[in-house]
Scaffold this motif. Structure first.
Motif, PDB file in Angstrom:
ATOM      1  N   UNK A  39       0.660  -1.242   0.074  1.00 24.41           N
ATOM      2  CA  UNK A  39      -0.160  -0.008  -0.039  1.00 24.41           C
ATOM      3  C   UNK A  39       0.670   1.150   0.100  1.00 24.41           C
ATOM      4  N   UNK A  43       6.619  -0.298   1.006  1.00 22.22           N
ATOM      5  CA  UNK A  43       7.121  -1.334   1.482  1.00 22.22           C
ATOM      6  C   UNK A  43       7.455  -1.557   3.084  1.00 22.22           C
ATOM      7  N   UNK A  45       7.708  -3.255   5.487  1.00 17.38           N
ATOM      8  CA  UNK A  45       8.200  -4.588   6.511  1.00 17.38           C
ATOM      9  C   UNK A  45       9.593  -4.884   5.999  1.00 17.38           C
ATOM     10  N   UNK A  46      10.206  -5.779   6.648  1.00 19.56           N
ATOM     11  CA  UNK A  46      11.700  -6.195   6.471  1.00 19.56           C
ATOM     12  C   UNK A  46      11.544  -7.483   6.425  1.00 19.56           C
ATOM     13  N   UNK A  87      11.242   8.391   7.736  1.00 20.03           N
ATOM     14  CA  UNK A  87      11.154   6.910   6.697  1.00 20.03           C
ATOM     15  C   UNK A  87      10.454   7.507   5.091  1.00 20.03           C
ATOM     16  N   UNK A  91      12.326   7.337   1.738  1.00 26.30           N
ATOM     17  CA  UNK A  91      11.785   6.379   0.729  1.00 26.30           C
ATOM     18  C   UNK A  91      11.329   7.282  -0.671  1.00 26.30           C
ATOM     19  N   UNK A  94      14.222   8.191  -2.426  1.00 25.20           N
ATOM     20  CA  UNK A  94      14.790   6.918  -3.224  1.00 25.20           C
ATOM     21  C   UNK A  94      13.948   6.559  -4.577  1.00 25.20           C
ATOM     22  N   UNK A  95      12.546   7.018  -4.293  1.00 26.61           N
ATOM     23  CA  UNK A  95      11.681   7.093  -5.487  1.00 26.61           C
ATOM     24  C   UNK A  95      12.241   7.966  -6.800  1.00 26.61           C
ATOM     25  N   UNK A 171      14.395  -1.627  15.999  1.00 27.08           N
ATOM     26  CA  UNK A 171      14.563  -1.201  14.657  1.00 27.08           C
ATOM     27  C   UNK A 171      13.024  -0.863  14.193  1.00 27.08           C
TER      28      UNK A 171
ATOM     29  N   UNK B 153      -4.380  -3.107  -6.772  1.00 30.03           N
ATOM     30  CA  UNK B 153      -4.692  -3.303  -5.356  1.00 30.03           C
ATOM     31  C   UNK B 153      -4.999  -1.744  -4.726  1.00 30.03           C
ATOM     32  N   UNK B 155      -6.731   0.202  -1.132  1.00 30.01           N
ATOM     33  CA  UNK B 155      -7.063   0.311   0.247  1.00 30.01           C
ATOM     34  C   UNK B 155      -8.326   1.473   0.487  1.00 30.01           C
ATOM     35  N   UNK B 197       9.769   1.118  -8.258  1.00 34.69           N
ATOM     36  CA  UNK B 197      10.683   1.436  -7.278  1.00 34.69           C
ATOM     37  C   UNK B 197      10.879   0.427  -6.161  1.00 34.69           C
ATOM     38  N   UNK B 199      13.053  -1.275  -2.707  1.00 39.21           N
ATOM     39  CA  UNK B 199      14.358  -1.023  -1.880  1.00 39.21           C
ATOM     40  C   UNK B 199      15.573  -1.884  -2.356  1.00 39.21           C
ATOM     41  N   UNK B 203      18.872  -3.537   1.840  1.00 38.40           N
ATOM     42  CA  UNK B 203      18.129  -2.832   3.122  1.00 38.40           C
ATOM     43  C   UNK B 203      17.049  -3.435   3.316  1.00 38.40           C
ATOM     44  N   UNK B 204      16.291  -4.428   2.183  1.00 39.07           N
ATOM     45  CA  UNK B 204      15.013  -5.031   2.535  1.00 39.07           C
ATOM     46  C   UNK B 204      15.058  -6.170   3.390  1.00 39.07           C
ATOM     47  N   UNK B 205      16.043  -6.982   3.351  1.00 40.54           N
ATOM     48  CA  UNK B 205      16.358  -8.354   3.920  1.00 40.54           C
ATOM     49  C   UNK B 205      17.768  -8.145   4.652  1.00 40.54           C
TER      50      UNK B 205
END
Lengths: 209, 209
Positions: A39, A43, A45-46, A87, A91, A94-95, A171, B153, B155, B197, B199, B203-205
């Motif tokens: 959404x 992103x 979550x990690x 955050x 983000x 980065x976009x 974190x 998708x 919301x 776009x 991560x 950075x993501x994992x």
């Protein structure tokens, strides 16, 4: 469709063999999860990818799910507790970079998202970010199945223990849902030979024309 | 991997062409969603597949997402508000039937699930069932992409309005998340040509070996 065949092949493995999943396959599964939709596209979550046996033993304490330690890899989907203005700023920057836009080109997006998330309670945000992680879980199950890697999605774990052992709280994360990966022990897993149970399509879905 | 290519192909379409998605493709997408995993395996959500223009116009009222009515199909993932003992009994009976077990063979499962869910608050159950619907959403996005059907998708909709227009409350359901399906209008969708776009994987994992 390939996907339907893969979904029919998979099941929630109860007993794994000792075989390890190759790092190349793990990396493909991680890449697929990272490509999942979320959404607002941010992103929230990690992913922790755990093989360390001592840590997994600790994480499994008190859970009825032996797959937490008795599998090749354990994936922990860790969702954000809050979405901070920092955050969002990072983000969006980065976009702009990934889309070759000037710095500040997406300020309007930033100025929409920041008050939206700061107006949410911590509980609302945690639930929202956790739901996004479940989209990633859906992807992970399909990625694993395409690679003929077995998997078990699990909610039966101690989230406070996970947060503590993995240092998630500091974190701004919390363990949302977990997934073990490995290879089914066909001879010793009672579930391996049982038919998949699903609702008839006519009960599951309804067309409104 | 096919999946990674499909995930790279898809994006959240903002503007659809007038082309309709064939019922055969819609049926494959529904089948894939029905095959998605869910916690305890009890599929605590239902899917509404809406083409009716008047209903979609009503559902779109007040939303910034024109895709609710301006697309080929609209999928509504409707999650259960509560998991009743009756629902569990029916589902377990279906499990016994589909697995060719004697009636009562899965009583232990029924006797575990029933108090578990009756001990939850309505809010806890609604959140839980909604999360399971998001696994199905993850599947739906991948199913559509494999068929080269576009999807969005969302919301950003009025859940109370959806519940009312679709009569969800009386079925013990609530609108959890929605997905439009159709074909991208490449010329008029600013997002169609923009890079995806994501991560960096690092950075993501995080791997914990």
């Amino acid at each position: 469709m390939e996907l339907i065949k893969n979904l029919q092949w998979r099941y929630a493995v109860k007993k794994y063999s000792d075989e390890s999943v190759s790092e190349n396959k793990i990396d493909q599964i991680i890449e697929a999860i990272n490509l999942s939709a979320s959404s607002c596209g941010i992103q929230p979550y990690r992913l922790m990818v755990i093989t360390n046996p001592a840590i997994r033993q600790k994480l499994a304490e008190g859970s009825f799910n032996a797959q937490i330690h008795a599998s090749s890899h354990l994936l922990v989907f860790a969702a954000f507790n809050t979405i901070t203005s920092g955050y969002i700023a990072d983000y969006v920057a980065m976009m702009e970079e990934q889309r070759n836009l000037e710095s500040g080109a997406l300020n309007a997006l930033k100025d929409t998202l920041t008050p939206y998330f700061s107006g949410q309670t911590a509980q609302q945000t945690a639930i929202w970010s956790s739901k996004q992680a479940y989209i990633g879980l859906g992807t992970a199950l399909i990625a694993a199945a395409e690679l003929k890697v077995d998997a078990t999605p699990m909610e039966g774990f101690n989230p406070e223990l996970f947060d503590e052992v993995l240092g998630l709280s500091e974190k701004n994360l919390h363990a949302s849902v977990i997934l073990s990966l490995g290879y089914r022990d066909t001879d010793n897993d009672y579930l391996a030979s049982l038919p998949k149970v699903r609702l008839p399509i006519s009960e599951f879905s309804k067309k409104i024309d």
